[in-house]
Motif scaffolding. Structure first.
Motif, mmCIF file in Angstrom:
data_model
loop_
_atom_site.group_PDB
_atom_site.id
_atom_site.type_symbol
_atom_site.label_atom_id
_atom_site.label_comp_id
_atom_site.label_asym_id
_atom_site.label_seq_id
_atom_site.Cartn_x
_atom_site.Cartn_y
_atom_site.Cartn_z
ATOM 1 N N ARG A 261 0.831 -1.203 0.000
ATOM 2 C CA ARG A 261 0.000 0.000 0.000
ATOM 3 C C ARG A 261 0.871 1.262 0.000
ATOM 4 O O ARG A 261 0.608 2.237 -0.704
ATOM 5 N N LYS A 263 3.911 1.474 -1.074
ATOM 6 C CA LYS A 263 4.559 1.595 -2.382
ATOM 7 C C LYS A 263 3.592 2.206 -3.390
ATOM 8 O O LYS A 263 3.975 2.988 -4.236
ATOM 9 N N ARG A 264 2.340 1.804 -3.313
ATOM 10 C CA ARG A 264 1.346 2.324 -4.252
ATOM 11 C C ARG A 264 1.149 3.829 -4.036
ATOM 12 O O ARG A 264 1.022 4.594 -4.971
ATOM 13 N N GLY A 266 3.313 5.778 -2.717
ATOM 14 C CA GLY A 266 4.597 6.475 -2.799
ATOM 15 C C GLY A 266 5.037 7.046 -1.475
ATOM 16 O O GLY A 266 5.742 8.055 -1.421
#
Lengths: 271, 375
Positions: A261, A263-264, A266
């Motif tokens: 999550r 990573k998604r 950022g």
């Protein structure tokens, strides 16, 4: 009379910190709850310190307490080790090495755990020789209890860490775990005392907390010399193991969800 | 998809939820784990957001050849760091395709990380109490290097970065330049063919920056044949090091070519300064100026005349493809003796400003029309 400049400056600092503090309403509330839990926990210890704990372990209070403290110091690093290592400077870099999630989690708590095992011995030694703690341990049971406890706490830690990676704050899960643990998990007093303090039957709630099983199985193994062949002991260990079997995989999934999550969105490098 | 390129992105799109950005002010560093946040804030963070989103990358297409030093230039917030973090698997993208050495980034991230390593300015990941060597040994183990191989590689890298004398000092004693060198050592431990750098020389003094650039360009790219993708807003650095650059603006690649081509393609004009020797301004010279202005591809002239009538020279603005000899012929025919000629070329910064409307490193929103300037 003119207020000295030094005093005015101290007042300025105090006002600034007060205004900052009241903006964290939830934090202020949780702080008050923590105070209550702390006073409650110490109060119960003081009130019951002279009473026997034979209801649960057939042991004296000091043995009960010292084993609890030793166990606490042995297993708590599992909860704190990962948290201490979790910061953007290391997290991003370590993830770029492509280490797997289990290696990341276990690797980050391993030294803390080894160090705890080393310090576990002095705790018990001091307890035995200074405070007259009477151990009545069964080694296979103790090892099994530690393994179940480790799995339970690693699961809880991974759940808390997964949420913390997403929320970027002291997560409510960790806080709730700490509060419930201090109140109901029987760290400093047998959970049966809760029935006396609050109302009969409340101690049943304690058995739904995984931490209760952590302390209970360890004390059971170290104070009552149980046999793994005894069906009662088997049932107790099975109940604790159910928590471990549920929490460990759930924690693993939540930790992975948190990383993905983040990573998604950022936000992996934010902390 | 092709394995011919070290890195290939096809219509790469990345959107960020704006609410999460505004919560933290978009900062990369939050101020450490705080006490419990408001429950509403935590629940909304866990729930996630359906939008609105900001598009950090809007259909980025890049093809980076093997052995190339490729630069990504752009103002702050243009999408440079997002692009690099996507490539090193720290940020997941929303649409498009990415291939690294032919590996699909989405399907084979582990394989990608075996051929690519990145240096991010904020991700040091070193233990302050350990020595430089101990830190490298730790990462060598994580990368799965065998003990003997790791030792040899670490020795080589410490020598390569000239850190061998300080390798056994605690990391906390390292200067910024040494920390950056250790970071480079760690990145090179695995000896991957592709390296990513986000602002490679940020925070370094000019001498250390020059040394670092030399290390990247001469040793890693030219000698070892590695592919480097570096984001920067240091245009001098980009012009000096990069074989090709892409200018990214608001998530879109607006130009991609060699630094020289980008400079020249952007502008239709150039300025030529001609200095004269022992010349005086008279009617003949005035006619010469008129003749110049009648030439095709000639846009303007500024004569430089002293109060005493000395004719020092002229500055002329002409089409970039104009034949210089035809100008000189007109000048010489008027009896002038040429002492010096120089052509003022547009710089990469001029091109950057013309493309993005911003100076490098300027935050988004400080955008306005700026005319190209000659230096």
């Amino acid at each position: 009379m003119e207020i000295p400049i030094g005093l005015k400056q101290v007042i300025a600092f105090t006002k600034r910190d007060f205004h900052s503090w009241i903006t964290y309403k939830t934090a202020a509330l949780t702080h008050l709850i923590n105070i209550f839990v702390g006073v409650f926990s110490w109060g119960v210890r003081a009130a019951y310190v002279q009473k026997p704990v034979s209801e649960m372990y057939g042991s004296d209070y000091i043995s009960f307490l010292v084993v609890g403290v030793a166990v606490s110091n042995l297993i708590m690093p599992l909860a704190t080790g990962l948290r201490r290592q979790l910061n953007p400077w290391t997290l991003e870099t370590i993830l770029m090495t492509a280490v797997s999630t289990p290696v990341f989690v276990i690797g980050n708590v391993m030294w803390s755990y080894i160090f705890s095992i080393i310090t576990f011995i002095p705790y018990l030694t001091i307890g035995i020789y200074v405070f007259g703690v009477q151990l009545n341990a069964n080694i296979p049971c103790t090892i099994l209890a530690f393994l179940i406890s480790a799995a339970i706490l690693m699961g809880l830690t991974m759940i808390a860490t997964g949420f913390r990676i997403v929320t970027k704050s002291e997560d409510p899960i960790t806080w709730a775990i700490n509060v419930l643990e201090n109140l109901f998990a029987g760290i400093a007093f047998p959970v049966v005392y809760l029935d006396v303090i609050f109302f009969p039957g409340i101690s049943t709630f304690s058995w739904f907390l995984p931490q209760t099983w952590v302390f209970h199985l360890c004390r059971l193994s170290m104070l009552t010399n149980p046999s793994l062949l005894d069906p009662t002991t088997q049932t107790q260990f099975l109940q604790g193991a159910i928590f471990a079997f549920i929490l460990f995989p759930v924690g693993y999934r939540i930790f992975q969800w948190g990383v993905k999550r983040s990573k998604r969105e950022g936000t992996l490098g934010w902390y | 998809m092709t394995a011919d390129y070290a890195i290939e992105t096809i219509d790469l799109v990345k959107r960020y939820p704006t609410s999460r950005r505004s919560e933290t002010g978009g900062a990369f560093f939050h101020h450490g784990p705080r006490s419990v946040q408001s429950l509403g804030g935590i629940l909304s963070a866990i729930k996630g957001t359906e939008g609105p989103f900001i598009e950090a990358l809007r259909g980025v297409n890049l093809k980076i050849k093997r052995g190339e030093f490729f630069g990504v230039l752009g103002p702050n917030g243009a999408g440079k760091t997002t692009l690099i973090k996507i490539l090193c698997t720290l940020v997941l993208y929303d649409a498009g395709e990415v291939y690294v050495n032919g590996f699909n980034l989405e399907k084979e991230p582990e394989k990608v990380l075996k051929v690519l390593q990145a240096v991010l300015p904020e991700s040091r990941g070193f233990s302050w109490r350990l020595t430089g060597r101990q830190n490298l040994e730790f990462y060598a183990l994580l990368y799965g290097l065998k003990e003997k191989e790791a030792k040899k590689r670490i020795e080589y890298l410490l020598k390569f970065t000239q850190l061998e004398d300080r390798a056994d000092d605690g990391y906390q004693r390292y200067s910024t330049g040494m920390q950056r060198k250790l970071l480079l050592c760690r990145t090179l431990l695995r000896d991957t063919p592709i390296l990513l750098f986000d602002e490679p020389t940020v925070g370094l003094d000019p001498a250390s920056a020059a040394e670092f650039r030399r290390m990247l360009n001469e040793r890693l790219v030219k000698e070892e044949g590695k592919t480097i993708l570096a984001s920067t807003h240091n245009l001098y650095e980009a012009q000096e090091m990069c074989d090709r650059i892409a200018i990214i603006d608001r998530g879109k690649i607006t130009a991609c070519d060699t630094p020289d081509n980008i400079r020249y393609k952007m502008f239709e004009e150039k300025i030529i300064n001609i200095a004269f020797q022992d010349a005086r301004f008279d009617n003949e010279k005035d006619k010469m100026l008129d003749s110049l202005q009648e030439m095709s591809g000639f846009y303007g002239v500024t004569p430089e005349i002293d109060p005493d009538g000395s004719f020092r020279g002229i500055s002329i603005r002409v089409d970039k493809n104009i034949n210089l000899s035809s100008i000189l012929e007109v000048v010489i025919r008027s009896g002038l003796r040429i002492w010096k000629i120089n052509t003022v070329e547009p710089t990469l910064e001029d091109a950057f400003i013309a493309i993005t409307g911003q100076r490098p490193g300027e935050p988004p929103g400080v955008r306005g029309f700026r005319r190209w300037r000659f230096r």
